[in-house]
Design a protein around this motif. Sequence first.
Motif, PDB file in Angstrom:
ATOM      1  N   LEU A  42       0.831  -1.211   0.000  1.00 22.68           N
ATOM      2  CA  LEU A  42       0.000   0.000   0.000  1.00 22.68           C
ATOM      3  C   LEU A  42       0.863   1.258   0.000  1.00 22.68           C
ATOM      4  O   LEU A  42       0.582   2.219  -0.735  1.00 22.68           O
ATOM      5  CB  LEU A  42      -0.923   0.000   1.219  1.00 22.68           C
ATOM      6  N   THR A  46       1.060   3.976  -3.047  1.00 24.75           N
ATOM      7  CA  THR A  46       0.769   5.372  -2.741  1.00 24.75           C
ATOM      8  C   THR A  46       1.923   6.273  -3.169  1.00 24.75           C
ATOM      9  O   THR A  46       1.712   7.323  -3.794  1.00 24.75           O
ATOM     10  CB  THR A  46       0.523   5.554  -1.220  1.00 24.75           C
ATOM     11  N   ARG A  47       3.145   5.853  -2.864  1.00 19.86           N
ATOM     12  CA  ARG A  47       4.322   6.640  -3.223  1.00 19.86           C
ATOM     13  C   ARG A  47       4.472   6.778  -4.734  1.00 19.86           C
ATOM     14  O   ARG A  47       4.674   7.883  -5.256  1.00 19.86           O
ATOM     15  CB  ARG A  47       5.574   5.989  -2.631  1.00 19.86           C
ATOM     16  N   ARG A  49       2.254   6.410  -7.157  1.00 21.15           N
ATOM     17  CA  ARG A  49       1.188   7.205  -7.777  1.00 21.15           C
ATOM     18  C   ARG A  49       1.357   8.685  -7.450  1.00 21.15           C
ATOM     19  O   ARG A  49       1.120   9.550  -8.293  1.00 21.15           O
ATOM     20  CB  ARG A  49      -0.182   6.706  -7.297  1.00 21.15           C
ATOM     21  N   ALA A  50       1.792   8.980  -6.225  1.00 22.12           N
ATOM     22  CA  ALA A  50       1.999  10.371  -5.821  1.00 22.12           C
ATOM     23  C   ALA A  50       3.121  11.011  -6.628  1.00 22.12           C
ATOM     24  O   ALA A  50       3.008  12.167  -7.061  1.00 22.12           O
ATOM     25  CB  ALA A  50       2.316  10.441  -4.329  1.00 22.12           C
TER      26      ALA A  50
END
Length: 198
Positions: A42, A46-47, A49-50
């Motif tokens: 997760l 998240t990283r 995509r950010a």
Amino acid sequence: MNTLKIVLATLLVLALGAGAFIWSGIYNPGADSPHWKLTYALMEATRERAIEHHSEEIKVPANLQDSELILKGAGQYAAMCTSCHLAPGMKDSELRPGLYPLPPNLSLAKVDPREAFWVIKHGLKMSAMPAWGMSHDDETIWSMVAFLQQMPGMTEAQYKAIVAQAPPDEDMGPMDNATMPATPDSHTHTGGHQHTKH
């Protein structure tokens, strides 16, 4: 109404549980204690995509193939990045095994220029990646990005040759051989300026 009460009660219990977990101190923040696989997946998603989101509007300069820019980037990379991200011919470093998450080996992986620029400039929270934009201008960061486009596929000899020709890294002045002892990993640029990997 009952449904709302159940939802609110559930949220309250979860909040209290999270607070109790944090206050207990039982979470192990040590870098030698990996996250659960689901937690890591997760965080990684998240990283990634950010980084994609925050870098998508960055305009890549047209001169990333410029030999002088690449040469400057080689010196910057050798001075600042090899202990974590390695270089052609390097199998490991003293620092790298203790890092979590493990930094990518950039001598093997070609990175997107926009994403590389954003990460180098802004760094990454809860990792060993610093925000080099705090001490380096955009042109210097783009020089590192330009070099990163060329490094995968380089032999150890080619890497050493380009680093030896790189201009002095003036930003690294306080870390020169006046304050740090020379080591077998040190490299000298033309003009006699010496860098020590750190």
